[in-house]
Structure formats: C-alpha cells, structure tokens
Design an enzyme around this catalytic site. Structure first.
Site, PDB file in Angstrom:
ATOM      1  N   HIS A   1       0.329  -1.293   0.002  1.00  0.00           N
ATOM      2  CA  HIS A   1      -0.071  -0.069  -0.309  1.00  0.00           C
ATOM      3  C   HIS A   1       0.854   1.124  -0.127  1.00  0.00           C
ATOM      4  CE1 HIS A   1      -3.949  -1.695   1.894  1.00  0.00           C
ATOM      5  NE2 HIS A   1      -3.902  -2.126   1.024  1.00  0.00           N
TER       6      HIS A   1
ATOM      7  N   ARG B   1      -0.546  -0.631  -4.174  1.00  0.00           N
ATOM      8  CA  ARG B   1      -2.012  -0.040  -4.678  1.00  0.00           C
ATOM      9  C   ARG B   1      -1.488   1.767  -4.125  1.00  0.00           C
ATOM     10  NH1 ARG B   1      -6.818  -0.381   0.014  1.00  0.00           N
ATOM     11  NH2 ARG B   1      -5.843   1.142   0.967  1.00  0.00           N
TER      12      ARG B   1
ATOM     13  N   TYR C   1     -10.093   7.853   2.082  1.00  0.00           N
ATOM     14  CA  TYR C   1     -10.111   6.476   2.372  1.00  0.00           C
ATOM     15  C   TYR C   1      -8.926   6.197   2.178  1.00  0.00           C
ATOM     16  CZ  TYR C   1      -9.123   1.844   1.726  1.00  0.00           C
ATOM     17  OH  TYR C   1      -8.787   0.598   1.742  1.00  0.00           O
TER      18      TYR C   1
ATOM     19  N   ASP D   1      -8.244   1.558  -4.678  1.00  0.00           N
ATOM     20  CA  ASP D   1      -9.000   0.361  -3.871  1.00  0.00           C
ATOM     21  C   ASP D   1     -10.255   1.897  -4.056  1.00  0.00           C
ATOM     22  OD1 ASP D   1     -11.067  -0.433  -2.563  1.00  0.00           O
ATOM     23  OD2 ASP D   1     -10.029  -1.283  -1.187  1.00  0.00           O
TER      24      ASP D   1
ATOM     25  N   HIS E   1     -13.338   1.466  -2.608  1.00  0.00           N
ATOM     26  CA  HIS E   1     -13.524   0.983  -1.056  1.00  0.00           C
ATOM     27  C   HIS E   1     -15.304   1.528  -1.175  1.00  0.00           C
ATOM     28  CE1 HIS E   1     -13.146   0.811   3.147  1.00  0.00           C
ATOM     29  NE2 HIS E   1     -12.362  -0.145   2.753  1.00  0.00           N
TER      30      HIS E   1
ATOM     31  N   GLU F   1     -10.751  -1.523  -7.445  1.00  0.00           N
ATOM     32  CA  GLU F   1     -11.205  -2.278  -6.232  1.00  0.00           C
ATOM     33  C   GLU F   1     -12.832  -1.779  -6.079  1.00  0.00           C
ATOM     34  OE1 GLU F   1      -8.674  -3.399  -3.267  1.00  0.00           O
ATOM     35  OE2 GLU F   1      -9.909  -3.274  -1.916  1.00  0.00           O
TER      36      GLU F   1
ATOM     37  N   GLU G   1     -13.647  -8.535  -0.370  1.00  0.00           N
ATOM     38  CA  GLU G   1     -13.198  -8.873   0.950  1.00  0.00           C
ATOM     39  C   GLU G   1     -13.977  -8.608   1.711  1.00  0.00           C
ATOM     40  OE1 GLU G   1     -10.373  -4.374   1.075  1.00  0.00           O
ATOM     41  OE2 GLU G   1     -12.262  -4.442   2.027  1.00  0.00           O
TER      42      GLU G   1
ATOM     43  N   ARG H   1     -11.614 -11.127  -4.076  1.00  0.00           N
ATOM     44  CA  ARG H   1     -10.871 -10.833  -2.975  1.00  0.00           C
ATOM     45  C   ARG H   1     -11.284 -11.890  -1.208  1.00  0.00           C
ATOM     46  NH1 ARG H   1      -7.236  -7.259  -1.943  1.00  0.00           N
ATOM     47  NH2 ARG H   1      -8.672  -6.472  -0.517  1.00  0.00           N
TER      48      ARG H   1
ATOM     49  N   HIS I   1      -7.804 -10.503   0.332  1.00  0.00           N
ATOM     50  CA  HIS I   1      -7.798  -9.650   1.174  1.00  0.00           C
ATOM     51  C   HIS I   1      -6.588 -10.173   1.983  1.00  0.00           C
ATOM     52  CE1 HIS I   1      -9.920  -7.044   4.678  1.00  0.00           C
ATOM     53  NE2 HIS I   1      -9.255  -5.956   4.286  1.00  0.00           N
TER      54      HIS I   1
ATOM     55  N   ASP J   1      -5.769  -5.579   9.711  1.00  0.00           N
ATOM     56  CA  ASP J   1      -6.289  -6.086  10.173  1.00  0.00           C
ATOM     57  C   ASP J   1      -6.576  -7.643  10.486  1.00  0.00           C
ATOM     58  OD1 ASP J   1      -7.706  -4.680   8.197  1.00  0.00           O
ATOM     59  OD2 ASP J   1      -9.177  -6.270   8.868  1.00  0.00           O
TER      60      ASP J   1
ATOM     61  N   GLU K   1      -3.008  -8.990  -0.889  1.00  0.00           N
ATOM     62  CA  GLU K   1      -2.591  -8.137  -0.590  1.00  0.00           C
ATOM     63  C   GLU K   1      -2.088  -8.707   0.881  1.00  0.00           C
ATOM     64  OE1 GLU K   1      -5.818  -6.346   0.971  1.00  0.00           O
ATOM     65  OE2 GLU K   1      -4.520  -4.266   1.192  1.00  0.00           O
TER      66      GLU K   1
ATOM     67  N   TRP L   1     -18.851   3.798   3.970  1.00  0.00           N
ATOM     68  CA  TRP L   1     -17.296   4.013   3.689  1.00  0.00           C
ATOM     69  C   TRP L   1     -16.110   2.889   3.518  1.00  0.00           C
ATOM     70  CZ3 TRP L   1     -12.958   1.478   6.265  1.00  0.00           C
ATOM     71  CH2 TRP L   1     -11.774   2.143   6.495  1.00  0.00           C
TER      72      TRP L   1
HETATM   73  C1  GCO Z   1      -8.151  -3.066   1.626  1.00  0.00           C
HETATM   74  C2  GCO Z   1      -9.038  -3.054   2.258  1.00  0.00           C
HETATM   75  C3  GCO Z   1      -9.534  -2.451   3.651  1.00  0.00           C
HETATM   76  C4  GCO Z   1     -10.322  -2.459   5.085  1.00  0.00           C
HETATM   77  C5  GCO Z   1      -9.917  -3.097   6.489  1.00  0.00           C
HETATM   78  C6  GCO Z   1     -11.774  -3.101   6.585  1.00  0.00           C
HETATM   79  O1  GCO Z   1      -8.288  -3.213   1.142  1.00  0.00           O
HETATM   80  O2  GCO Z   1      -6.746  -4.008   2.311  1.00  0.00           O
HETATM   81  O3  GCO Z   1     -10.119  -2.082   2.149  1.00  0.00           O
HETATM   82  O4  GCO Z   1      -8.381  -1.522   4.355  1.00  0.00           O
HETATM   83  O5  GCO Z   1     -11.049  -1.505   4.481  1.00  0.00           O
HETATM   84  O6  GCO Z   1      -9.975  -4.924   6.383  1.00  0.00           O
HETATM   85  O7  GCO Z   1     -11.288  -3.992   8.214  1.00  0.00           O
HETATM   86 MG    MG Z   2      -9.960  -2.837  -0.011  1.00  0.00          MG
END
Ligand code: GCO
Ligand code: MG
Length: 403
Positions: free
Chosen positions: A122, A147, A159, A211, A213, A237, A263, A284, A313, A317, A340, A403
């Site tokens: 990223h 990314r 974001y 992304d 989002h 994405e 994801e 994903r 994904h 997290d 990723e 979001w």
């Molecule tokens: C990505 C995702 C993450 C999510 C996150 C939410 O492409 O990596 O969009 O950034 O926002 O995993 O918990």
């Molecule tokens: Mg994403």
C-alpha cells in the site's frame, strides 16, 4: 485425535486480534484467526459461548465434517460473525493436521503450483508528492505491485491515508467512530490524476492498483473505470457496494478496467453471480472472513471455471495467522492472481512468530509443519483488547455514505 481444549485470546499488539487456540489430547496445538475489525468481541463470544464447548471431544482430523457441523448445525446461515468463527476453527484444524503430518499446509492442499506468491503493498500520501515518495519506498523494498491512494483535496480523512506517516489508517480510539468526509464529484475528478502521476513518474513496469472502497454508483464506476484505462491499472477495487451483484453488469458495459471485489463477502453465495456471469476479474474473499481454507478453496474453484482469479484481502486487521493461511492457499491454486500484503507493525511480531518470507515482490509461506505460525499467549496477555471503531463516512451535506 480428540480435541481437549479450545480457547479464545483477544489481544491488541497495535491493533485487535482474536485468536482461537485448539489443543488435542496428544498435545498438538493449532491456531486460527477470528478477527473481525471493529466487531471483534462478537466473534469472540460466538466462539467462546457457542462453538468451543461443541469442539471438546470431537476428532480434530475431521475438518470437512466439523465445517458442516458448525455451518448447518447453527441453522442461521452465513454472515460475517458466523463465517469468521467457522473460519477460525477450520484454519486451526488445518494447522493441527499439518503439524501432525509433519508437513506445511500447502503440501496437504496439493503442493506448490508456483514458486512464490505475488503480493501488493500500500502506498499512500496526503499529496501526490508524498504518494510518489511512498511508491518509491515500496519499489526499494522490492514490491512489483503497489496500491495507490491519495487524499482528495477538500475531503478530510480520505480513505486509505494514515493520519500520521506510518500509522495504521483505519482504527480510531475513543467512544465513537471517526467521521470522514466524502463528495463523489471531487473524488471522480481527482482519482485519474493519481494514476496519471504515478505512471508519469514510474512508468508501466510495476502493477498499480486502486481501491474505491464501495463508494460509487454503477454509472460513476463505469466512468471512473474508463478514465483509468490509459493508466492500465491492475485492478479497480470495490467500485460499488457489491451486495448488488447485478450492478456489475452495468459497470462492465462501460469499462475494460479489471474489477476486484469481495473483501466483505463471507460465502460463495455472495459472489456466485459475479463469478458465473464473469462480472469481475478478481475475487478478494479471505481465509478468515470466508469460512476458512475449506470454504475459500470452494470459492476459488468456482472462480477457476469462469476465468476469475484470486486476489485475497490481506489488510493489517487480518492477523499473521490469516496471512500465513492465505499464503498456503495462494501457493497451491491454479487461478491465483495476487495477494494483498499490508504487513504488520509494532509488537505484532512478539505475539505471532511467523515463518513466511518476502523477497523481490513475492512471498512464501515457508516449510514449517502446519501454518508455520507460533502464537505466544504470554506475549498476547501483555497487550489487552482496546475498543476501536472503523470510521463512518458522511457527504458534505451530512448524509451517511458507504465507508
Ligand atoms: C483493503 C481494505 C481494507 C479494509 C479493512 C477493513 O483493501 O485492504 O479495503 O483496508 O478497509 O480491512 O477492516
Ligand atoms: Mg479494499
């Protein structure tokens, strides 16, 4: 081989992780990731209160049977909490099977179909200059795919941009979620300039991903995809909230930019239409949110039939246990696309010792038996759970937006 203990450990070495530990009568220990960002305790309770008691006395070798016992036996189907809990059990059992056999999980899945797993990192920036610096840093680290996200001028908290350099960009402290600002026209004008700048500075030798989002309508997504075509993104994405799978017919009509989605999905049923109608290019779904190795392999097998490739994904997290499991699957499937890899920072490495490696843009899960992750419960106890929230997004007029 009876299961004698199943316990849930919630820890926060920088961010919250929920880890399921399963032990067998002969002392073999397996781990699974049960982290659902921002809703961690719901999965912890699902496991502790409803699943762990059912595991005691079961044969740890019966992975497929246990999967269906937990899925069909709950009566209530699918959903992120249920499927993350089932995933954690499934992954822990694959770990146990590998450790028992003295083989890495990827050998149990048929053995490597490639030498390494292509990953993307990223790069982000508050400005395009900062983004380019970060892109350069990724090239220096060896990434072949990156990314790119940059702050939209006029939109506070875009974001994908950390508050401070190097910080995690999502979780906020405090009793309420952070509120970000969004206005689609500002983003739609700005996003193509981000890819244009990166291509101008760095050329076309690196894969560039972006992304969205989940923020656009299908029409807007078609327009953005078309505007990005000259910069040849690897993928665009989550252009729209994809629970509306048919919407992708409309996007497809307007652009050849490859589309990646999934994801937030947690079962094969969430992407059945997207795959069978060839409405996306990359799926994903992840090991930890889509029912574990057992179910994820089904998603990828369906995708294989329709020429859709994987692109799991792998944000920070998802714990290192999920990352390891993903790499074992990625190494073996015929229709692997990309993985990723955001990496883990801070004291995560004290809690999870991993055998996976990164070199020259590719990762490898390593050859240790099982997943190749040692979970240190004493270290985890030093980092207790901290309540955190994902942000909420509002348009400039105050309307809540995706979001
Ligand atoms: C990505 C995702 C993450 C999510 C996150 C939410 O492409 O990596 O969009 O950034 O926002 O995993 O918990
Ligand atoms: Mg994403």
């Amino acid at each position: 081989m009876r299961i004698t203990d199943a316990r849930v450990v919630v820890s926060s070495p920088g961010r919250n992780y929920v880890t399921l530990v399963i032990e067998t009568e002969d002392g073999v220990i397996g781990v699974g990731d049960a982290t659902l960002n921002g809703r961690e305790l719901a999965v912890a309770s699902y496991l502790r209160d409803h699943v762990c008691p059912l595991l005691l006395g079961r044969d740890a070798r019966r992975i497929e049977d246990t999967w269906h016992y937990l899925y069909k036996g709950a009566y209530w189907r699918r959903g992120p909490v249920t499927m993350t809990a089932i995933a954690a059990v499934d992954v822990a059992l694959w770990d146990i099977k590998g450790r028992t056999a003295g083989m890495p999980v990827h050998q149990l899945l048929g053995g490597p179909a490639r030498d390494g797993v292509l990953v993307y990192g990223h790069a982000s920036g508050g400005t395009l200059d900062e983004l380019c610096e970060d892109f350069q840093r990724h090239l220096g680290l060896g990434y072949r795919a990156v990314r790119v996200q940059a702050a939209v001028p006029g939109l506070e908290g875009t974001y994908g941009i950390p508050g401070e350099r190097g910080a995690v960009y999502e979780p906020a402290d405090g009793p309420r979620p952070r509120e970000d600002l969004w206005e689609t026209p500002l983003y739609l004008d700005f996003a193509p300039t981000v890819l244009a700048r990166v291509r101008e500075e760095f050329g076309y030798g690196t894969h560039v991903l972006h992304d969205v989002h989940h923020r656009l309508t299908p029409g807007e997504a078609g327009r953005l995809g078309a505007a990005l075509e000259p910069y040849r993104p690897f993928w665009m994405e989550d252009p729209t909230p994809a629970e509306d799978q048919a919407a992708f017919r409309l996007i497809r009509r307007h652009t050849t930019t490859p589309l990646a989605v999934g994801e937030v999905f947690n079962s094969i049923w969430d992407c059945q239409q997207l795959i069978t109608e060839r409405l996306i290019d990359y799926i994903r779904t992840s090991v930890s949110h889509t029912g574990g190795i057992t179910h994820l392999r089904r998603v990828f097998s369906l995708a294989e039939l329709y020429g859709v490739r994987s692109g799991s994904h792998g944000a920070g997290d998802l714990s290192p246990v999920a990352m390891a499991a993903a790499l074992h699957v990625d190494l073996t499937i015929p229709n692997f696309g990309i993985q990723e890899y955001m990496g883990h920072t801070g004291p995560v490495g004290e809690v999870f010792r991993t055998s996976y490696t990164f070199s020259d843009g590719y990762m490898h899960p390593g050859d240790a038996p099982g997943l190749g992750v040692e979970f240190d419960e004493e270290a985890a106890a030093r980092y207790p759970y901290e309540p955190r929230h994902l942000p909420v997004n509002r348009r400039l007029d105050g309307t809540v937006h995706d979001w």
